[in-house]
Write an enzyme that holds these catalytic residues in place. Structure first.
Site, PDB file in Angstrom:
ATOM      1  N   GLU A   1       0.857  -1.204   0.000  1.00 26.99           N
ATOM      2  CA  GLU A   1       0.000   0.000   0.000  1.00 26.99           C
ATOM      3  C   GLU A   1       0.886   1.244   0.000  1.00 26.99           C
ATOM      4  OE1 GLU A   1      -3.860  -1.660   2.268  1.00 26.99           O
ATOM      5  OE2 GLU A   1      -2.377  -0.816   3.624  1.00 26.99           O
TER       6      GLU A   1
ATOM      7  N   CYS B   1     -10.554   0.684   7.639  1.00 30.90           N
ATOM      8  CA  CYS B   1      -9.980   1.968   8.072  1.00 30.90           C
ATOM      9  C   CYS B   1     -10.566   3.162   7.330  1.00 30.90           C
ATOM     10  CB  CYS B   1      -8.471   1.943   7.899  1.00 30.90           C
ATOM     11  SG  CYS B   1      -7.950   1.350   6.274  1.00 30.90           S
TER      12      CYS B   1
HETATM   13 ZN    ZN Z   1      -7.940   3.066   4.752  1.00 27.30          ZN
END
Ligand code: ZN
Length: 621
Positions: free
Chosen positions: A300, A384
């Site tokens: 990520e 998230c």
């Molecule tokens: Zn996130």
């Protein structure tokens, strides 16, 4: 230049009021998901040892971010149902706190023996940071101290456990967040030890011998099997020596937020230098035209310089939120409209795309090209993003203004009422505007009593031509660091009209971005546009725009919550006969005139599935 609190700005209508309504629906939806998946009930501490270990032991942070977003939202728009859910949740969270102040559901009941033994991977202090941020927001919004006191007890415990002294853990978390949260807690409590601990965590990061190695050896792990490099955690070298944005994009943003906070609190010039280099690296080599960041799925993370693929762009919604937070902090250190330009770009494009127009589905990943299979989901195992974009929308007003003893800045234009404190007076600014679709902004100035101050109005980087009227009379005034400077003796009844010309433009990428070569992106005002197949019933990659933009902007109130669409002529690449052998002479192809429609990027994937593209081929001159 000091930031204003979200409590000083009320969104009163138009674009963001609509989004705050959507956000409220979203907060109900998110609560249902948190409940359904067991995240809220985990605070009852009844999961117990020996139970299956869940893949995401940072569940606490999902609940904490929902609490924060909800507290912020209730301040803007009170809602009894949400308020009840909030109070119930806060009580439950606090009930899970241990005698020593520790507060983490996973490491209290599932793996209690592993408390603070794997900071690299456990997100333990990341969860603590989100609990602290939530507690501060809850206290500010409600005035109730229960959660804030619990957060202070937890932070006090962390001050005992972590530090340079004998018997303390000389380490830091793999996922930054605690650092910025401790500065926030310091700012509301005045407790110096929280600031010191934030500073300790930042300074320890990346030092040799490496804390993550020490910790892994203590766990009996073989260091040769490490899955990730320390760049992933921005722990490859001490923070002050870092020159490039690297690693996991969300972590990087939260770290840089803390660096900016500490640079401000400690007037630390060396940290500011580091921040400037990191910012320069980001905006010259590693950001998408939408403001999205973190281009690679692997880790990520940020890619190499100019590595900005469109179809596989990762661009996590949280990373965009993180960039809004970081640019807002950096703006106050640098006082330059160029930084607000990035904040605005990210807010209206990369971040806002993260949530659907009905508020119940979310993007984790935000590509700039889709074949039609990428859609928002109602929830994620790693959840998230939903609460992060909600935190931004709930408190969006704070990004619009700043003040100092004698000055007021307006960075973003949104329909709102702001109460700004100068040294000896309080000024109310009332803004009316249909921004981001229209560049006309009306500002009423009410200083209460006659007083001298300077009002700075940002001229956005995208705007080439503007006009300013003061009490109906046109004024030609200097622009410095991107702000129009209006210094005068103000009185109640004064008003300004700022007219920012919004033209549709083609944007082209740096030629080293090989993914975008020969293509342009459409921009009008702060919005980046995209093409969707639902409006353009052809293969989008075969569309070719004329050499110069010939697009008409028109507001469509019935479409996608009310948007300005761009329509115009373009060409479609075709040949007399496309069947058979895949390749033919270039002369066989021709361009057929077609009409195209573009919509704001944030509004994509809210209708029928199909291709989407931000970058479109353009005819050579
Ligand atoms: Zn996130």
């Amino acid at each position: 230049m000091k930031p204003v609190s979200w409590q000083q700005v009320k969104i009163t209508g138009s674009f963001w009021a609509n989004w705050q309504k959507i956000n409220q629906v979203s907060l109900y939806h998110q609560y249902r998901q948190l409940k359904k998946t067991g995240r809220i009930d985990a605070f009852r501490l009844n999961r117990g040892a020996g139970k299956k270990i869940l893949p995401h032991h940072f569940w606490d942070s999902d609940v904490a971010k929902w609490v924060e977003a909800t507290a912020l939202s209730l301040w803007q728009n009170f809602d009894r149902g949400l308020a009840e859910k909030l109070e119930k949740t806060v009580k439950l969270i606090v009930s899970a706190q241990q005698k020593d102040g520790y507060l983490n559901t996973h490491f209290t009941v599932v793996e209690p023996e592993k408390r603070f033994t794997n900071l690299r991977d456990s997100h333990e202090l990341y969860c603590a940071g989100h609990l602290i941020e939530a507690a501060v927001a809850h206290w500010l919004a409600t005035g109730k101290t229960l959660f804030l006191k619990a957060a202070c007890r937890y932070a006090d415990y962390l001050c005992q456990v972590f530090g340079p002294r004998k018997g303390q853990i000389r380490g830091y978390d793999g996922h930054e967040e605690i650092e910025l949260a401790l500065v926030k807690l310091f700012r509301v409590t005045g407790c110096q030890r929280y600031l010191s601990l934030a500073s300790f965590f930042v300074e320890e990061r990346g030092k040799k011998p490496h804390f993550f190695d020490w910790e892994a050896r203590n766990r009996g792990e073989d260091l040769t099997t490490l899955r990730r490099s320390y760049q992933y955690y921005q722990a490859h070298c001490p923070v002050r020596q870092q020159r490039e944005v690297v690693g996991h994009a969300v972590r990087a943003m939260y770290l840089y937020c803390a660096l900016a906070d500490l640079a401000l609190e400690k007037k630390d010039k060396s940290l500011l230098r580091t921040l400037r280099l990191l910012w320069e690296d980001l905006i010259t080599k590693k950001i998408y035209v939408t403001g999205g960041i973190g281009s690679t799925r692997e880790g990520e993370a940020f890619g190499q310089a100019y590595e900005l693929p469109n179809d596989t762009a990762y661009c996590e919604t949280c990373a965009a939120c993180g960039l809004v937070f970081w640019s807002h902090r950096l703006l106050h250190l640098e006082k330059k409209a160029k930084i607000a330009d990035i904040m605005e770009l990210v807010l209206y494009n990369a971040a806002l795309a993260g949530i659907s127009l009905e508020g119940k589905t979310f993007f984790y990943v935000n590509p700039l090209w889709s074949g039609g299979n990428h859609h928002r989901q109602s929830w994620y195992d790693c959840a998230c993003c939903p609460s992060n974009i909600s935190r931004v929308i709930s408190s969006v007003g704070q990004y619009a203004y700043s003040s100092s003893e004698k000055d007021i800045w307006v960075h973003l234009y949104m329909e709102s009422k702001a109460e700004l404190h100068l040294a000896d007076s309080q000024v109310i600014l009332t803004v009316k505007t249909d921004y981001p679709f229209d560049g006309k902004v009306f500002i009423k100035v009410e200083p209460g009593k006659i007083c001298d101050f300077t009002l700075f109005l940002r001229i956005p980087g995208w705007c080439r031509s503007w006009k300013l009227f003061l009490n109906g009379e046109e004024k030609v005034l200097p622009v410095s660091s991107g702000y129009l400077r209006i210094k005068r003796t103000w009185k109640n009844g004064d008003y300004l009209q700022l007219v920012l010309e919004m033209k549709t433009e083609y944007l082209q990428a740096h030629p080293e971005v090989r993914f975008d070569i020969g293509q342009v992106a459409l921009r009008r005002g702060p919005l980046i546009y995209c093409l969707e197949q639902v409006d353009n019933k052809v293969s989008l990659h075969r569309i070719i725009l004329p050499a110069r933009p010939e697009l008409k902007a028109s507001f469509r109130p019935e479409l996608l919550g009310g948007i300005t669409v761009l329509t115009g002529k373009a060409y479609y690449l075709t040949a007399a006969n496309l069947s058979g052998w895949l390749y033919r002479e270039a002369e066989a192809f021709s361009l057929q005139p077609i009409k195209i429609t573009a919509i704001p990027y944030y509004a994509w994937d809210n209708r029928k599935a199909g291709q989407m593209t931000v970058w479109v081929r353009r005819q050579e001159n």
